[in-house]
Design an enzyme around this catalytic site. Sequence first.
Site, PDB file in Angstrom:
ATOM      1  N   GLU A  21      -1.860   9.615   8.594  1.00 54.74           N
ATOM      2  CA  GLU A  21      -2.480   8.447   7.953  1.00 54.74           C
ATOM      3  C   GLU A  21      -3.011   7.355   8.978  1.00 54.74           C
ATOM      4  O   GLU A  21      -2.473   7.195   9.977  1.00 54.74           O
ATOM      5  CB  GLU A  21      -1.263   7.819   7.247  1.00 54.74           C
ATOM      6  CG  GLU A  21      -1.651   6.693   6.298  1.00 54.74           C
ATOM      7  CD  GLU A  21      -0.143   5.937   5.310  1.00 54.74           C
ATOM      8  OE1 GLU A  21      -0.596   5.287   4.696  1.00 54.74           O
ATOM      9  OE2 GLU A  21       0.771   6.204   6.110  1.00 54.74           O
ATOM     10  N   CYS A  23       1.426   9.511   2.220  1.00 56.95           N
ATOM     11  CA  CYS A  23       2.968   8.806   2.879  1.00 56.95           C
ATOM     12  C   CYS A  23       3.639   8.718   1.532  1.00 56.95           C
ATOM     13  O   CYS A  23       4.332   9.587   1.056  1.00 56.95           O
ATOM     14  CB  CYS A  23       2.374   7.650   3.512  1.00 56.95           C
ATOM     15  SG  CYS A  23       3.654   7.143   4.762  1.00 56.95           S
ATOM     16  N   LYS A  53      -5.205   5.970  -1.548  1.00 60.26           N
ATOM     17  CA  LYS A  53      -3.803   5.743  -1.754  1.00 60.26           C
ATOM     18  C   LYS A  53      -3.494   5.301  -2.926  1.00 60.26           C
ATOM     19  O   LYS A  53      -3.574   4.106  -3.332  1.00 60.26           O
ATOM     20  CB  LYS A  53      -3.036   5.299  -0.639  1.00 60.26           C
ATOM     21  CG  LYS A  53      -1.580   5.436  -0.326  1.00 60.26           C
ATOM     22  CD  LYS A  53      -1.096   4.885   0.550  1.00 60.26           C
ATOM     23  CE  LYS A  53       0.443   5.002   0.891  1.00 60.26           C
ATOM     24  NZ  LYS A  53       0.821   4.671   2.039  1.00 60.26           N
TER      25      LYS A  53
END
Length: 253
Positions: free
Chosen positions: A40, A140, A106
Amino acid sequence: MQVALVQTALEWENPSENRALLDKKLSAISPHTDLVVLPEMFTTGFTMHPNSCAETMEGPTVEWMRRWAHQLQAALVGSVVIEENGLFYNRLLFVTPEGDISMYDKKHRFTLAGEDRVYEAGSHRVIIDYKGWKICPLICYDLRFPVFSRNTEEYDISLYVANWPAPRIQAWDVLLRARAVENMCYTLGVNRVGIDGNGLEYPGHSQAVDCFGNYLLLPQQMEEVFIVEMDKEKLVEARSRFPFLNDRDPFTL
């Protein structure tokens, strides 16, 4: 499919230094590799200061990814800080050897670090078809939300890129195996190592898990490029013998 998991330290908020660092790692990857996975925010670390280091989709990192995907003849994936229409995104880019780009912004921003105050949230998942495999790329904190990652499209691989710190690394290990088992898929997790500009330590634990929760690659701690082989026929056979996904609960998100 042969996958290279790039577990690396990152220079804080310094895209050019990180591209140079990764040049050395990517140059050693086998030409038989199909997919290369970076962490990431691989050009900056997990920064909440996008004004100083964000790029556009026409910027140097996107061009760098295209160049390496072509040179390796492998897809290259990782997330980057992107500015678009005056807004900032933690955006995962999946770049094919032909230069085509799939994007995922995200969805679950890490509120504990204030990510929700800095970056815009994505609105939907992306399923990527690549070399006969269906891949679901996520970022994540998404790992903590099983409803969002539920396998309703019969995808073959769930892929998580992360900056997941040491104090919560046990959760990373547990949840990656859980996502693999509950979704009857291969699961890949790539985390960074080192210490960032906020003093947070990252212990790596990049890993690969099959659909039964068995490790193809145990959680790793050193800075290294790890190679994993995944077998589509074995996955198809496992789903045929154990069709657990047929009994999943229906829902819409």
